[in-house]
Design a protein around this motif. Structure first.
Motif, PDB file in Angstrom:
ATOM      1  N   GLN A  40       1.014  -1.158   0.010  1.00  0.00           N
ATOM      2  CA  GLN A  40       0.043   0.070   0.086  1.00  0.00           C
ATOM      3  C   GLN A  40       0.727   1.284   0.131  1.00  0.00           C
ATOM      4  O   GLN A  40       0.490   2.259  -0.533  1.00  0.00           O
ATOM      5  CB  GLN A  40      -0.935   0.110   1.035  1.00  0.00           C
ATOM      6  N   THR A  43       2.712   1.750  -3.423  1.00  0.00           N
ATOM      7  CA  THR A  43       1.721   2.203  -4.412  1.00  0.00           C
ATOM      8  C   THR A  43       1.430   3.813  -4.605  1.00  0.00           C
ATOM      9  O   THR A  43       1.451   4.525  -3.691  1.00  0.00           O
ATOM     10  CB  THR A  43       0.608   1.641  -4.310  1.00  0.00           C
ATOM     11  N   TYR A  46      -4.261   5.784  -5.615  1.00  0.00           N
ATOM     12  CA  TYR A  46      -5.343   5.076  -5.096  1.00  0.00           C
ATOM     13  C   TYR A  46      -5.339   3.802  -5.938  1.00  0.00           C
ATOM     14  O   TYR A  46      -5.788   3.859  -7.242  1.00  0.00           O
ATOM     15  CB  TYR A  46      -6.557   5.832  -5.072  1.00  0.00           C
ATOM     16  N   ARG A  47      -5.445   2.711  -5.483  1.00  0.00           N
ATOM     17  CA  ARG A  47      -5.565   1.338  -6.195  1.00  0.00           C
ATOM     18  C   ARG A  47      -6.780   0.525  -5.199  1.00  0.00           C
ATOM     19  O   ARG A  47      -6.226   0.115  -4.219  1.00  0.00           O
ATOM     20  CB  ARG A  47      -4.473   0.664  -6.333  1.00  0.00           C
ATOM     21  N   PRO A  48      -7.891   0.692  -5.666  1.00  0.00           N
ATOM     22  CA  PRO A  48      -8.793  -0.040  -4.687  1.00  0.00           C
ATOM     23  C   PRO A  48      -8.154  -1.720  -4.338  1.00  0.00           C
ATOM     24  O   PRO A  48      -8.852  -2.131  -3.313  1.00  0.00           O
ATOM     25  CB  PRO A  48     -10.028  -0.181  -5.558  1.00  0.00           C
ATOM     26  N   VAL A  50      -5.742  -2.868  -3.803  1.00  0.00           N
ATOM     27  CA  VAL A  50      -4.704  -2.734  -2.451  1.00  0.00           C
ATOM     28  C   VAL A  50      -5.121  -2.027  -1.208  1.00  0.00           C
ATOM     29  O   VAL A  50      -4.914  -2.412  -0.261  1.00  0.00           O
ATOM     30  CB  VAL A  50      -3.254  -1.819  -2.930  1.00  0.00           C
ATOM     31  N   TYR A  51      -5.824  -0.795  -1.476  1.00  0.00           N
ATOM     32  CA  TYR A  51      -6.404  -0.071  -0.293  1.00  0.00           C
ATOM     33  C   TYR A  51      -7.368  -0.866   0.545  1.00  0.00           C
ATOM     34  O   TYR A  51      -7.160  -0.888   1.785  1.00  0.00           O
ATOM     35  CB  TYR A  51      -7.048   1.164  -0.890  1.00  0.00           C
ATOM     36  N   TRP A  52      -8.395  -1.275   0.079  1.00  0.00           N
ATOM     37  CA  TRP A  52      -9.373  -2.343   0.828  1.00  0.00           C
ATOM     38  C   TRP A  52      -8.924  -3.426   1.503  1.00  0.00           C
ATOM     39  O   TRP A  52      -9.245  -3.693   2.598  1.00  0.00           O
ATOM     40  CB  TRP A  52     -10.672  -2.444  -0.255  1.00  0.00           C
ATOM     41  N   ALA A  54      -6.016  -3.667   2.798  1.00  0.00           N
ATOM     42  CA  ALA A  54      -5.457  -3.077   3.740  1.00  0.00           C
ATOM     43  C   ALA A  54      -6.379  -2.709   5.093  1.00  0.00           C
ATOM     44  O   ALA A  54      -6.318  -2.914   6.129  1.00  0.00           O
ATOM     45  CB  ALA A  54      -4.576  -2.022   3.426  1.00  0.00           C
ATOM     46  N   VAL A  55      -7.444  -1.916   4.667  1.00  0.00           N
ATOM     47  CA  VAL A  55      -8.342  -1.591   5.342  1.00  0.00           C
ATOM     48  C   VAL A  55      -9.186  -2.847   6.245  1.00  0.00           C
ATOM     49  O   VAL A  55      -9.096  -2.803   7.367  1.00  0.00           O
ATOM     50  CB  VAL A  55      -9.830  -0.695   4.775  1.00  0.00           C
TER      51      VAL A  55
END
Length: 94
Positions: A40, A43, A46-48, A50-52, A54-55
């Motif tokens: 993350q 990167t 914003y790359r969904p 990778v982001y989601w 992580a969340v």
């Protein structure tokens, strides 16, 4: 609210259904979170995809940390219940 529910559900599922137990699942999820966070932070933008993850993993690992801090030793739930149930019937000396 949704992240908390997802974290609790996933942590409980992995803890109980995978058969790894709390002490087995916690380091595994912590390592997975570390890998996802490294990706993350490297990167750009914003790359969904990778982001989601992580969340979601932050929620799961946060729940596991909380569980590790508050979970009693094996068998303690039944012992605690017995102690509380017994304490209901104790009357203070007059």
């Amino acid at each position: 609210m949704l992240c908390t529910r997802v974290g609790e559900t996933a942590a409980d599922l992995l803890n109980e259904k995978a058969g790894l137990g709390l002490t087995g699942v916690s380091p595994l999820m912590g390592a997975l979170l570390t890998v996802v966070l490294v990706v993350q932070f490297r990167t750009k933008g914003y790359r969904p995809g990778v982001y989601w993850p992580a969340v979601a993993l932050i929620s799961v690992v946060g729940t596991l940390v909380s569980d590790n801090l508050t979970a009693p030793a094996p068998g303690s739930y039944s012992q605690a219940w017995a102690a509380l149930h017994g304490a209901r019937h104790v009357r203070p000396a007059a």
